[in-house]
Design a protein around this motif. Structure first.
Motif, PDB file in Angstrom:
ATOM      1  N   ASN A 276       0.445   7.253 -13.582  1.00  0.00           N
ATOM      2  CA  ASN A 276      -0.581   8.143 -13.049  1.00  0.00           C
ATOM      3  C   ASN A 276      -1.830   7.355 -12.708  1.00  0.00           C
ATOM      4  O   ASN A 276      -2.336   6.614 -13.543  1.00  0.00           O
ATOM      5  CB  ASN A 276      -0.939   9.207 -14.074  1.00  0.00           C
ATOM      6  CG  ASN A 276      -0.148  10.467 -13.851  1.00  0.00           C
ATOM      7  OD1 ASN A 276       0.188  10.783 -12.694  1.00  0.00           O
ATOM      8  ND2 ASN A 276       0.147  11.184 -14.893  1.00  0.00           N
ATOM      9  N   VAL A 277      -2.312   7.520 -11.484  1.00  0.00           N
ATOM     10  CA  VAL A 277      -3.552   6.851 -11.111  1.00  0.00           C
ATOM     11  C   VAL A 277      -4.462   7.858 -10.413  1.00  0.00           C
ATOM     12  O   VAL A 277      -4.030   8.928  -9.991  1.00  0.00           O
ATOM     13  CB  VAL A 277      -3.296   5.638 -10.189  1.00  0.00           C
ATOM     14  CG1 VAL A 277      -2.499   4.574 -10.894  1.00  0.00           C
ATOM     15  CG2 VAL A 277      -2.622   6.054  -8.896  1.00  0.00           C
ATOM     16  N   ARG A 278      -5.734   7.473 -10.281  1.00  0.00           N
ATOM     17  CA  ARG A 278      -6.726   8.397  -9.735  1.00  0.00           C
ATOM     18  C   ARG A 278      -6.731   8.366  -8.206  1.00  0.00           C
ATOM     19  O   ARG A 278      -6.755   9.397  -7.553  1.00  0.00           O
ATOM     20  CB  ARG A 278      -8.097   7.990 -10.264  1.00  0.00           C
ATOM     21  CG  ARG A 278      -9.081   9.118 -10.280  1.00  0.00           C
ATOM     22  CD  ARG A 278     -10.382   8.684 -10.912  1.00  0.00           C
ATOM     23  NE  ARG A 278     -10.289   8.539 -12.356  1.00  0.00           N
ATOM     24  CZ  ARG A 278     -11.194   7.885 -13.094  1.00  0.00           C
ATOM     25  NH1 ARG A 278     -12.218   7.294 -12.522  1.00  0.00           N
ATOM     26  NH2 ARG A 278     -11.062   7.811 -14.397  1.00  0.00           N
ATOM     27  N   GLN A 279      -6.715   7.158  -7.648  1.00  0.00           N
ATOM     28  CA  GLN A 279      -6.825   7.023  -6.200  1.00  0.00           C
ATOM     29  C   GLN A 279      -6.221   5.698  -5.752  1.00  0.00           C
ATOM     30  O   GLN A 279      -6.267   4.710  -6.492  1.00  0.00           O
ATOM     31  CB  GLN A 279      -8.300   7.071  -5.782  1.00  0.00           C
ATOM     32  CG  GLN A 279      -8.515   7.052  -4.278  1.00  0.00           C
ATOM     33  CD  GLN A 279      -9.993   6.925  -3.902  1.00  0.00           C
ATOM     34  OE1 GLN A 279     -10.874   7.347  -4.646  1.00  0.00           O
ATOM     35  NE2 GLN A 279     -10.259   6.335  -2.754  1.00  0.00           N
ATOM     36  N   VAL A 280      -5.677   5.688  -4.539  1.00  0.00           N
ATOM     37  CA  VAL A 280      -5.141   4.451  -3.973  1.00  0.00           C
ATOM     38  C   VAL A 280      -5.623   4.336  -2.528  1.00  0.00           C
ATOM     39  O   VAL A 280      -5.501   5.278  -1.749  1.00  0.00           O
ATOM     40  CB  VAL A 280      -3.588   4.461  -3.978  1.00  0.00           C
ATOM     41  CG1 VAL A 280      -3.060   3.136  -3.461  1.00  0.00           C
ATOM     42  CG2 VAL A 280      -3.043   4.735  -5.361  1.00  0.00           C
ATOM     43  N   ASP A 281      -6.212   3.183  -2.184  1.00  0.00           N
ATOM     44  CA  ASP A 281      -6.627   2.933  -0.797  1.00  0.00           C
ATOM     45  C   ASP A 281      -5.646   1.963  -0.164  1.00  0.00           C
ATOM     46  O   ASP A 281      -5.359   0.908  -0.739  1.00  0.00           O
ATOM     47  CB  ASP A 281      -8.029   2.314  -0.752  1.00  0.00           C
ATOM     48  CG  ASP A 281      -9.094   3.301  -1.226  1.00  0.00           C
ATOM     49  OD1 ASP A 281      -8.770   4.493  -1.322  1.00  0.00           O
ATOM     50  OD2 ASP A 281     -10.225   2.860  -1.487  1.00  0.00           O
TER      51      ASP A 281
ATOM     52  N   VAL B 100      -4.788  -3.481  -1.036  1.00  0.00           N
ATOM     53  CA  VAL B 100      -4.556  -2.149  -1.586  1.00  0.00           C
ATOM     54  C   VAL B 100      -5.409  -2.042  -2.846  1.00  0.00           C
ATOM     55  O   VAL B 100      -5.337  -2.915  -3.711  1.00  0.00           O
ATOM     56  CB  VAL B 100      -3.064  -1.958  -1.938  1.00  0.00           C
ATOM     57  CG1 VAL B 100      -2.860  -0.680  -2.745  1.00  0.00           C
ATOM     58  CG2 VAL B 100      -2.207  -1.929  -0.691  1.00  0.00           C
ATOM     59  N   SER B 101      -6.251  -1.018  -2.922  1.00  0.00           N
ATOM     60  CA  SER B 101      -7.076  -0.816  -4.121  1.00  0.00           C
ATOM     61  C   SER B 101      -6.508   0.334  -4.928  1.00  0.00           C
ATOM     62  O   SER B 101      -6.291   1.418  -4.393  1.00  0.00           O
ATOM     63  CB  SER B 101      -8.514  -0.489  -3.738  1.00  0.00           C
ATOM     64  OG  SER B 101      -9.034  -1.494  -2.909  1.00  0.00           O
TER      65      SER B 101
ATOM     66  N   HIS C  51      -2.582  14.869  -1.571  1.00  0.00           N
ATOM     67  CA  HIS C  51      -2.693  14.369  -0.196  1.00  0.00           C
ATOM     68  C   HIS C  51      -1.526  14.961   0.603  1.00  0.00           C
ATOM     69  O   HIS C  51      -0.462  15.215   0.058  1.00  0.00           O
ATOM     70  CB  HIS C  51      -2.600  12.852  -0.223  1.00  0.00           C
ATOM     71  CG  HIS C  51      -3.011  12.195   1.072  1.00  0.00           C
ATOM     72  ND1 HIS C  51      -2.224  12.215   2.190  1.00  0.00           N
ATOM     73  CD2 HIS C  51      -4.125  11.502   1.404  1.00  0.00           C
ATOM     74  CE1 HIS C  51      -2.844  11.562   3.157  1.00  0.00           C
ATOM     75  NE2 HIS C  51      -4.003  11.125   2.714  1.00  0.00           N
ATOM     76  N   VAL C  52      -1.721  15.156   1.895  1.00  0.00           N
ATOM     77  CA  VAL C  52      -0.610  15.669   2.703  1.00  0.00           C
ATOM     78  C   VAL C  52       0.515  14.630   2.737  1.00  0.00           C
ATOM     79  O   VAL C  52       0.250  13.430   2.767  1.00  0.00           O
ATOM     80  CB  VAL C  52      -1.019  15.977   4.161  1.00  0.00           C
ATOM     81  CG1 VAL C  52      -1.803  17.249   4.230  1.00  0.00           C
ATOM     82  CG2 VAL C  52      -1.760  14.829   4.779  1.00  0.00           C
ATOM     83  N   PRO C  53       1.770  15.088   2.732  1.00  0.00           N
ATOM     84  CA  PRO C  53       2.885  14.145   2.823  1.00  0.00           C
ATOM     85  C   PRO C  53       2.759  13.282   4.079  1.00  0.00           C
ATOM     86  O   PRO C  53       2.487  13.795   5.158  1.00  0.00           O
ATOM     87  CB  PRO C  53       4.108  15.058   2.898  1.00  0.00           C
ATOM     88  CG  PRO C  53       3.679  16.315   2.251  1.00  0.00           C
ATOM     89  CD  PRO C  53       2.229  16.472   2.586  1.00  0.00           C
ATOM     90  N   THR C  54       2.892  11.985   3.913  1.00  0.00           N
ATOM     91  CA  THR C  54       2.683  11.053   5.024  1.00  0.00           C
ATOM     92  C   THR C  54       3.601   9.846   4.873  1.00  0.00           C
ATOM     93  O   THR C  54       3.954   9.458   3.763  1.00  0.00           O
ATOM     94  CB  THR C  54       1.225  10.519   5.001  1.00  0.00           C
ATOM     95  OG1 THR C  54       0.337  11.613   4.942  1.00  0.00           O
ATOM     96  CG2 THR C  54       0.913   9.696   6.228  1.00  0.00           C
TER      97      THR C  54
ATOM     98  N   PHE D  21      -6.695   4.247   4.734  1.00  0.00           N
ATOM     99  CA  PHE D  21      -7.002   5.564   4.182  1.00  0.00           C
ATOM    100  C   PHE D  21      -6.849   5.579   2.666  1.00  0.00           C
ATOM    101  O   PHE D  21      -6.169   4.736   2.085  1.00  0.00           O
ATOM    102  CB  PHE D  21      -6.156   6.661   4.835  1.00  0.00           C
ATOM    103  CG  PHE D  21      -4.664   6.494   4.669  1.00  0.00           C
ATOM    104  CD1 PHE D  21      -3.946   5.694   5.531  1.00  0.00           C
ATOM    105  CD2 PHE D  21      -3.991   7.172   3.654  1.00  0.00           C
ATOM    106  CE1 PHE D  21      -2.568   5.551   5.384  1.00  0.00           C
ATOM    107  CE2 PHE D  21      -2.621   7.046   3.514  1.00  0.00           C
ATOM    108  CZ  PHE D  21      -1.912   6.224   4.380  1.00  0.00           C
ATOM    109  N   GLY D  22      -7.531   6.536   2.056  1.00  0.00           N
ATOM    110  CA  GLY D  22      -7.463   6.697   0.612  1.00  0.00           C
ATOM    111  C   GLY D  22      -6.513   7.825   0.265  1.00  0.00           C
ATOM    112  O   GLY D  22      -6.405   8.792   1.010  1.00  0.00           O
ATOM    113  N   ILE D  23      -5.799   7.673  -0.849  1.00  0.00           N
ATOM    114  CA  ILE D  23      -4.868   8.714  -1.284  1.00  0.00           C
ATOM    115  C   ILE D  23      -5.346   9.267  -2.617  1.00  0.00           C
ATOM    116  O   ILE D  23      -5.536   8.527  -3.578  1.00  0.00           O
ATOM    117  CB  ILE D  23      -3.441   8.149  -1.457  1.00  0.00           C
ATOM    118  CG1 ILE D  23      -3.002   7.397  -0.196  1.00  0.00           C
ATOM    119  CG2 ILE D  23      -2.461   9.263  -1.775  1.00  0.00           C
ATOM    120  CD1 ILE D  23      -1.803   6.501  -0.416  1.00  0.00           C
ATOM    121  N   LEU D  24      -5.555  10.581  -2.635  1.00  0.00           N
ATOM    122  CA  LEU D  24      -5.888  11.287  -3.866  1.00  0.00           C
ATOM    123  C   LEU D  24      -4.737  12.243  -4.159  1.00  0.00           C
ATOM    124  O   LEU D  24      -3.913  12.480  -3.277  1.00  0.00           O
ATOM    125  CB  LEU D  24      -7.179  12.084  -3.670  1.00  0.00           C
ATOM    126  CG  LEU D  24      -8.465  11.263  -3.554  1.00  0.00           C
ATOM    127  CD1 LEU D  24      -9.563  12.083  -2.917  1.00  0.00           C
ATOM    128  CD2 LEU D  24      -8.903  10.762  -4.914  1.00  0.00           C
TER     129      LEU D  24
END
Lengths: 58, 158
Positions: free
Chosen positions: B44-49, B75-76, B63-66, B57-60
């Motif tokens: 589990n993580v908070r956010q991924v850029d 990658v952060s 997020h919409v399926p992409t 883009f950042g993923i929270l």
């Protein structure tokens, strides 16, 4: 369209160039180990009646 | 009239339940692997850029399926404990699913601190001379990719 696609390259080509460069940009102690992933080898051996007939490496 | 009302209620109920279902996805199960290492496995993580060809883009969570194709870059990963991990990816794919799980698969990936800044600058100048001496269109295109990648490497190593 990107220039490399126009030149007939695809993302697989792009990806392997990018991966090779990343390996070369690593700190010296990690670089030699990473360089081993640059090439992959396949050995194909043909078998007939339970015996290996001919093997070739790629 | 009554039939219409009960039908509209049915429709509303359906909307409600789908909203609630999506609302559960507060967590983001994150998997990040490359040819050389597994970095995260369903953590589990908070956010991924991520850097991709359709832009960075950042993923929270939620997020919409992409689906996206990775571009060489950093990658952060913002972990739940607050640390931020920066990992350079050469290329690969990122998948964001309906259940908020995220997968990054890279051909080669290394923490940015493992990149040698001098080696990266060296690669950039080599790529530039390769570009100016390229004989055909394919060699030129390959050198162009090398310039793009080594520029990203130099930037990441700073």
């Amino acid at each position: 369209m990107s220039a490399w696609r126009q030149a007939g390259l695809n993302y697989i080509n792009y990806s392997s160039i990018a991966a090779r460069l990343l390996r070369q940009a690593l700190k010296a102690d990690l670089r030699t180990e990473a360089a081993k992933r640059n090439d992959s080898h396949i050995r194909i051996t043909k078998w007939e009646a339970g015996k290996p007939i001919k093997s070739s490496e790629f | 009239m009554a039939a219409l009302r009960s039908m509209s209620r049915l429709l509303m109920n359906r909307n409600l339940s789908t909203t609630i279902k999506r609302g559960y996805a507060e967590d983001m199960s994150f998997t990040f692997a490359s040819g050389n290492q597994v970095f995260y496995d369903g953590q589990n993580v908070r956010q991924v850029d991520v850097p991709s060809f359709s832009g960075s883009f950042g993923i929270l969570p939620k997020h919409v399926p992409t689906l996206a194709v990775l571009k060489p870059g950093v990658v952060s990963v913002y972990e739940n404990e607050g640390n931020v991990k920066k990992i350079f990816v050469s290329s690969g794919t990122v998948t964001i699913n309906d259940d908020s799980s995220v997968q990054i698969l890279a051909e080669e990936a290394h923490p940015v601190e493992n990149i040698d800044a001098a080696a990266a600058r060296d690669l950039l100048s080599k790529a530039q001379s390769q570009f100016s001496s390229a004989a055909n269109e394919q060699a030129k295109a390959e050198a162009e990719i090398a310039i793009e990648v080594s520029e990203a490497l130099v930037k990441a190593a700073e």
